[in-house]
Design an enzyme around this catalytic site. Structure first.
Site, PDB file in Angstrom:
ATOM      1  N   SER A 153       0.831  -1.211   0.000  1.00 48.18           N
ATOM      2  CA  SER A 153       0.000   0.000   0.000  1.00 48.18           C
ATOM      3  C   SER A 153       0.862   1.256   0.000  1.00 48.18           C
ATOM      4  CB  SER A 153      -0.939  -0.010   1.204  1.00 48.18           C
ATOM      5  OG  SER A 153      -0.216   0.024   2.428  1.00 48.18           O
ATOM      6  N   TYR A 154       1.941   1.230   0.762  1.00 47.64           N
ATOM      7  CA  TYR A 154       2.849   2.380   0.855  1.00 47.64           C
ATOM      8  C   TYR A 154       3.585   2.591  -0.464  1.00 47.64           C
ATOM      9  CZ  TYR A 154       6.618   5.286   2.857  1.00 47.64           C
ATOM     10  OH  TYR A 154       7.508   6.287   3.140  1.00 47.64           O
ATOM     11  N   ALA A 155       4.127   1.506  -1.015  1.00 47.01           N
ATOM     12  CA  ALA A 155       4.871   1.606  -2.268  1.00 47.01           C
ATOM     13  C   ALA A 155       3.985   2.102  -3.395  1.00 47.01           C
ATOM     14  CB  ALA A 155       5.479   0.248  -2.624  1.00 47.01           C
ATOM     15  N   ALA A 156       2.755   1.605  -3.454  1.00 48.12           N
ATOM     16  CA  ALA A 156       1.835   2.010  -4.515  1.00 48.12           C
ATOM     17  C   ALA A 156       1.541   3.505  -4.452  1.00 48.12           C
ATOM     18  CB  ALA A 156       0.538   1.211  -4.416  1.00 48.12           C
ATOM     19  N   LYS A 158       3.371   5.838  -2.966  1.00 49.98           N
ATOM     20  CA  LYS A 158       4.588   6.610  -3.217  1.00 49.98           C
ATOM     21  C   LYS A 158       4.915   6.663  -4.710  1.00 49.98           C
ATOM     22  CE  LYS A 158       5.992   8.138   0.785  1.00 49.98           C
ATOM     23  NZ  LYS A 158       5.869   9.597   1.045  1.00 49.98           N
TER      24      LYS A 158
END
Length: 251
Positions: A153-156, A158
């Site tokens: 979720s964080y990578a997406a 960012k």
């Protein structure tokens, strides 16, 4: 005269961590800083410290998930401090989970605190930044660039920020507005707590950084932010600046 003398900056998530480091670096260069953060207690304490350098600094408590109120935050800063020269979209919240276990709620948390506030703050600040030929600094992460496990979720979110930043750089460039990204590794309060709880993993992480250390929030991350917010970076836009000790070397 500091590099940011008389400039007005908004920094989201500025009550602590990297945000407070950047805010401190900015005020030491003469900027007036408006911190936008959910944490009222920490925000007020940080602003008190900033006001030792620049009395006109201010704190606005805001829930960045309330997207319809973000334009009002920008207007409040411009009304009180006169204009907006610099926008720093730093705030972001997320929870770690594998893709298999990630829920819609966790995806919404990451996008609603990271990507959407970045988008709406850029949109709301644009009229002011057109007048000042201002600067926007957004934040990415090695988690998205490398694809770190349990960071879906964080990578997406960012990487979505990186995408919209490149679009903004192309759209805003004709107005003289620079839009860039910092992707940091920083010794924030959160990282210090994580390192104390996971000392072996932390040492393995450091061994993968050519400079063998995490960055200081003011001296390392903050100084690069000052550069990107100042006229020194006038011919740089649409770029991801890796402030991570060489951990990721983009090609």
């Amino acid at each position: 005269m500091g590099k940011l003398q008389g400039k007005v900056a908004i920094i989201t998530g500025g009550a602590g961590g990297i945000g407070s480091g950047m805010a401190t670096a900015f005020v030491k260069e003469g900027a007036k800083v408006a911190i936008v953060d959910l944490n009222e207690e920490a925000g007020k304490k940080t602003v008190e410290k900033l006001q030792e350098y620049q009395p006109e600094c201010m704190f606005i408590q805001a829930n960045l998930m309330e997207h319809d109120k973000l334009a009002g935050v920008v207007k409040q800063v411009a009304d009180q401090l006169g204009t907006i020269d610099i926008l720093v979209n730093n705030a972001h919240a997320s929870k770690m989970a594998s893709i298999e276990d990630t829920t819609q709620k966790e995806m919404d948390l990451s996008f609603n605190t990271g990507f959407y506030p970045t988008f709406y703050f850029m949109q709301a600040a644009l009229p002011y930044l057109k007048e000042t030929k201002g600067k926007i600094i957004n934040f990415a992460s090695g988690a998205g660039i490398k694809g770190d496990v349990n960071q879906g979720s964080y990578a997406a979110a960012k990487e979505a920020i990186r995408g919209i930043t490149r679009v903004a750089a192309n759209e805003f460039g004709p107005y003289g507005i620079n839009v860039n990204i910092i992707s940091p590794i920083a010794k924030s309060e959160g990282m210090i707590q994580w390192a104390e709880a996971n000392p072996e993993y932390y040492q393995r992480m450091l061994s993968g950084i050519p400079l063998r250390r995490a960055g200081e929030i003011e001296e390392d991350i903050g100084r690069v932010a000052v550069f990107l917010a100042s006229e020194d970076s006038d011919y740089i836009t649409g770029q991801t600046i890796m402030v991570d000790g060489g951990s990721i070397q983009l090609r």
